[in-house]
Design a protein around this motif. Structure first.
Motif, PDB file in Angstrom:
ATOM      1  N   TRP A   1       0.819  -1.211   0.000  1.00 54.73           N
ATOM      2  CA  TRP A   1       0.000   0.000   0.000  1.00 54.73           C
ATOM      3  C   TRP A   1       0.852   1.259   0.000  1.00 54.73           C
ATOM      4  O   TRP A   1       0.447   2.302  -0.499  1.00 54.73           O
ATOM      5  N   SER A   2       2.020   1.196   0.567  1.00 56.18           N
ATOM      6  CA  SER A   2       2.911   2.359   0.487  1.00 56.18           C
ATOM      7  C   SER A   2       3.351   2.596  -0.953  1.00 56.18           C
ATOM      8  O   SER A   2       3.543   3.743  -1.379  1.00 56.18           O
ATOM      9  N   MET A   3       3.480   1.520  -1.731  1.00 50.69           N
ATOM     10  CA  MET A   3       3.788   1.673  -3.153  1.00 50.69           C
ATOM     11  C   MET A   3       2.575   2.254  -3.885  1.00 50.69           C
ATOM     12  O   MET A   3       2.723   3.107  -4.767  1.00 50.69           O
ATOM     13  N   TYR A   4       1.382   1.797  -3.519  1.00 51.63           N
ATOM     14  CA  TYR A   4       0.168   2.352  -4.127  1.00 51.63           C
ATOM     15  C   TYR A   4       0.095   3.857  -3.897  1.00 51.63           C
ATOM     16  O   TYR A   4      -0.257   4.630  -4.797  1.00 51.63           O
ATOM     17  N   ARG A   5       0.411   4.270  -2.680  1.00 45.62           N
ATOM     18  CA  ARG A   5       0.306   5.690  -2.336  1.00 45.62           C
ATOM     19  C   ARG A   5       1.218   6.532  -3.226  1.00 45.62           C
ATOM     20  O   ARG A   5       0.823   7.592  -3.715  1.00 45.62           O
ATOM     21  N   ARG A   6       2.418   6.041  -3.450  1.00 46.24           N
ATOM     22  CA  ARG A   6       3.344   6.789  -4.306  1.00 46.24           C
ATOM     23  C   ARG A   6       2.901   6.729  -5.770  1.00 46.24           C
ATOM     24  O   ARG A   6       3.022   7.705  -6.506  1.00 46.24           O
ATOM     25  N   ALA A   7       2.371   5.575  -6.183  1.00 42.13           N
ATOM     26  CA  ALA A   7       1.925   5.431  -7.571  1.00 42.13           C
ATOM     27  C   ALA A   7       0.770   6.376  -7.892  1.00 42.13           C
ATOM     28  O   ALA A   7       0.617   6.820  -9.029  1.00 42.13           O
ATOM     29  N   LEU A   8      -0.054   6.680  -6.901  1.00 37.56           N
ATOM     30  CA  LEU A   8      -1.199   7.562  -7.106  1.00 37.56           C
ATOM     31  C   LEU A   8      -0.828   9.041  -7.043  1.00 37.56           C
ATOM     32  O   LEU A   8      -1.606   9.896  -7.471  1.00 37.56           O
ATOM     33  N   THR A   9       0.346   9.353  -6.514  1.00 34.54           N
ATOM     34  CA  THR A   9       0.709  10.754  -6.318  1.00 34.54           C
ATOM     35  C   THR A   9       1.926  11.200  -7.113  1.00 34.54           C
ATOM     36  O   THR A   9       2.174  12.401  -7.225  1.00 34.54           O
ATOM     37  N   ILE A  10       2.687  10.270  -7.689  1.00 32.17           N
ATOM     38  CA  ILE A  10       3.902  10.614  -8.431  1.00 32.17           C
ATOM     39  C   ILE A  10       3.738  10.205  -9.888  1.00 32.17           C
ATOM     40  O   ILE A  10       3.587   9.019 -10.189  1.00 32.17           O
ATOM     41  N   PRO A  11       3.726  11.152 -10.816  1.00 30.70           N
ATOM     42  CA  PRO A  11       3.574  10.808 -12.246  1.00 30.70           C
ATOM     43  C   PRO A  11       4.712   9.903 -12.717  1.00 30.70           C
ATOM     44  O   PRO A  11       5.877  10.086 -12.338  1.00 30.70           O
ATOM     45  N   ASN A  12       4.364   8.906 -13.529  1.00 33.90           N
ATOM     46  CA  ASN A  12       5.343   8.000 -14.139  1.00 33.90           C
ATOM     47  C   ASN A  12       6.205   7.259 -13.104  1.00 33.90           C
ATOM     48  O   ASN A  12       7.332   6.860 -13.392  1.00 33.90           O
ATOM     49  N   GLY A  60      -1.775   8.614 -14.659  1.00 36.85           N
ATOM     50  CA  GLY A  60      -0.540   9.383 -14.617  1.00 36.85           C
ATOM     51  C   GLY A  60       0.676   8.608 -15.064  1.00 36.85           C
ATOM     52  O   GLY A  60       1.810   9.087 -14.964  1.00 36.85           O
ATOM     53  N   GLY A  61       0.468   7.364 -15.560  1.00 40.47           N
ATOM     54  CA  GLY A  61       1.574   6.594 -16.115  1.00 40.47           C
ATOM     55  C   GLY A  61       2.367   5.783 -15.115  1.00 40.47           C
ATOM     56  O   GLY A  61       3.392   5.194 -15.465  1.00 40.47           O
ATOM     57  N   ALA A  62       1.929   5.722 -13.856  1.00 40.38           N
ATOM     58  CA  ALA A  62       2.657   4.955 -12.845  1.00 40.38           C
ATOM     59  C   ALA A  62       2.416   3.464 -13.041  1.00 40.38           C
ATOM     60  O   ALA A  62       1.358   3.040 -13.516  1.00 40.38           O
ATOM     61  N   VAL A  63       3.406   2.658 -12.643  1.00 41.02           N
ATOM     62  CA  VAL A  63       3.294   1.212 -12.788  1.00 41.02           C
ATOM     63  C   VAL A  63       4.036   0.523 -11.644  1.00 41.02           C
ATOM     64  O   VAL A  63       5.085   0.991 -11.195  1.00 41.02           O
ATOM     65  N   ILE A  64       3.449  -0.566 -11.152  1.00 40.02           N
ATOM     66  CA  ILE A  64       4.122  -1.457 -10.202  1.00 40.02           C
ATOM     67  C   ILE A  64       4.270  -2.804 -10.891  1.00 40.02           C
ATOM     68  O   ILE A  64       3.282  -3.436 -11.263  1.00 40.02           O
ATOM     69  N   GLU A  65       5.508  -3.220 -11.052  1.00 40.82           N
ATOM     70  CA  GLU A  65       5.825  -4.435 -11.801  1.00 40.82           C
ATOM     71  C   GLU A  65       6.229  -5.544 -10.831  1.00 40.82           C
ATOM     72  O   GLU A  65       6.837  -5.292  -9.786  1.00 40.82           O
ATOM     73  N   ASP A  84      12.028   3.645  -8.936  1.00 37.62           N
ATOM     74  CA  ASP A  84      11.726   4.584  -7.857  1.00 37.62           C
ATOM     75  C   ASP A  84      11.505   3.858  -6.532  1.00 37.62           C
ATOM     76  O   ASP A  84      11.681   4.445  -5.464  1.00 37.62           O
ATOM     77  N   ASP A  85      11.097   2.622  -6.601  1.00 36.79           N
ATOM     78  CA  ASP A  85      10.885   1.781  -5.427  1.00 36.79           C
ATOM     79  C   ASP A  85      11.252   0.353  -5.791  1.00 36.79           C
ATOM     80  O   ASP A  85      10.837  -0.153  -6.840  1.00 36.79           O
ATOM     81  N   ILE A  86      12.016  -0.314  -4.929  1.00 34.40           N
ATOM     82  CA  ILE A  86      12.230  -1.751  -5.046  1.00 34.40           C
ATOM     83  C   ILE A  86      11.884  -2.360  -3.702  1.00 34.40           C
ATOM     84  O   ILE A  86      12.454  -1.976  -2.678  1.00 34.40           O
ATOM     85  N   VAL A  87      10.926  -3.272  -3.707  1.00 37.86           N
ATOM     86  CA  VAL A  87      10.473  -3.906  -2.472  1.00 37.86           C
ATOM     87  C   VAL A  87      10.675  -5.408  -2.600  1.00 37.86           C
ATOM     88  O   VAL A  87      10.166  -6.034  -3.533  1.00 37.86           O
ATOM     89  N   CYS A  88      11.413  -5.990  -1.661  1.00 41.83           N
ATOM     90  CA  CYS A  88      11.656  -7.431  -1.634  1.00 41.83           C
ATOM     91  C   CYS A  88      10.905  -8.018  -0.447  1.00 41.83           C
ATOM     92  O   CYS A  88      11.210  -7.683   0.703  1.00 41.83           O
ATOM     93  N   ASP A  89       9.943  -8.864  -0.715  1.00 44.14           N
ATOM     94  CA  ASP A  89       9.194  -9.510   0.358  1.00 44.14           C
ATOM     95  C   ASP A  89       9.865 -10.836   0.708  1.00 44.14           C
ATOM     96  O   ASP A  89      10.329 -11.553  -0.185  1.00 44.14           O
ATOM     97  N   GLU A  90       9.884 -11.175   2.000  1.00 41.49           N
ATOM     98  CA  GLU A  90      10.629 -12.332   2.494  1.00 41.49           C
ATOM     99  C   GLU A  90      12.072 -12.258   2.012  1.00 41.49           C
ATOM    100  O   GLU A  90      12.642 -13.213   1.493  1.00 41.49           O
TER     101      GLU A  90
END
Length: 250
Positions: A1-12, A60-65, A84-90
């Motif tokens: 959800w922290s990634m979602y928040r940035r994706a909704l507020t930061i273009p591209n 706004g062109g944001a993407v989470i891959e 802009d963000d790299i998140v590694c789970d486990e």
């Protein structure tokens, strides 16, 4: 959800979410992301998830891959562009060297990203696993093994850039009341890791009861009041051992 928040507020905005394998990512994250994309639509937001492309797109062109690092060489797939963000789970289940190399891709030239705190590399994990020692050295103890890295690291490493936020069972309001009891069927060392977020406990140690919280104290600078000596066992059958002793004034 922290990634979602940035994706909704930061273009591209470009985020990368990884597990060690595709099945782990698909079963634990993609199913939720598909459901959450529909929840966004309920609020009038044009958010879409594609299982084929393994990505979620935002206005706004944001993407989470999504991605994985099942083999050490898989890190090569992510070295060609910044994120802009790299998140590694486990994250402790990753191999340590590829995980560190992956962290170098968390960088951004976008003004909006830098204004929001810059690119981030974050690892969510429990103690235990191939990368556990490296994660503890860099994020918690702030004492990497300098001999394993270029000599420049010792002068360039900034502990303030490597933050550790511990989380215990009591910090999670969504766990069932039986969760502690459920963990009690595990081995003693694994129970300590998962129940108390204990990074000191590892499989196979002789003193399984050791805990840094109980048995380690910062006494400050002892000055000249401490005398030191060493004792050694050659280890004719098993590996040898050298013990360093500090005799306090009291």
């Amino acid at each position: 959800w922290s990634m979602y928040r940035r994706a909704l507020t930061i273009p591209n905005y470009e985020g990368l979410l990884l597990r060690t394998s595709w099945p782990a990512l698909e079963k634990h994250h993609f199913r939720l992301m598909a459901r959450e994309a529909n929840a966004f639509k309920d609020y009038g937001l044009d958010v879409n998830f594609s299982i084929t492309n393994r990505e979620m797109t935002f206005p706004g062109g944001a993407v989470i891959e999504g991605g994985h690092m099942e083999n050490p060489d898989d890190v090569d797939k992510y070295l060609s562009r910044e994120r802009d963000d790299i998140v590694c789970d486990e994250g402790s289940t990753f191999q340590p060297r590829p995980l560190l190399e992956l962290s170098t891709r968390a960088r951004s030239s976008k003004e909006e990203v830098n204004a929001a705190g810059g690119a981030r590399f974050r690892v969510f994990t429990n103690p235990g696993g191939p990368a556990a020692t490296m994660l503890r050295d860099f994020f918690s103890d702030h004492q990497p093994d300098w001999e394993e890295f270029p000599k420049e690291l010792q002068t360039m490493y900034d502990p303030s850039e490597w933050a550790y936020i511990p989380g215990c069972l009591e910090d999670n309001p969504y766990l069932p009341e039986t969760y502690e009891r459920d963990l009690a069927i595990l081995s003693p060392w694994r129970f300590q890791q998962l129940r108390y977020n204990d990074w000191d406990v590892v499989a196979g140690v002789f003193f399984t009861e050791f805990s840094a919280k109980t048995h380690v104290a910062d006494l400050g600078d002892p000055g000249d009041s401490v005398s030191w000596f060493r004792s050694m066992d050659w280890g004719y059958i098993q590996p040898g051992c050298v013990l360093w002793w500090a005799c306090l004034a009291d």
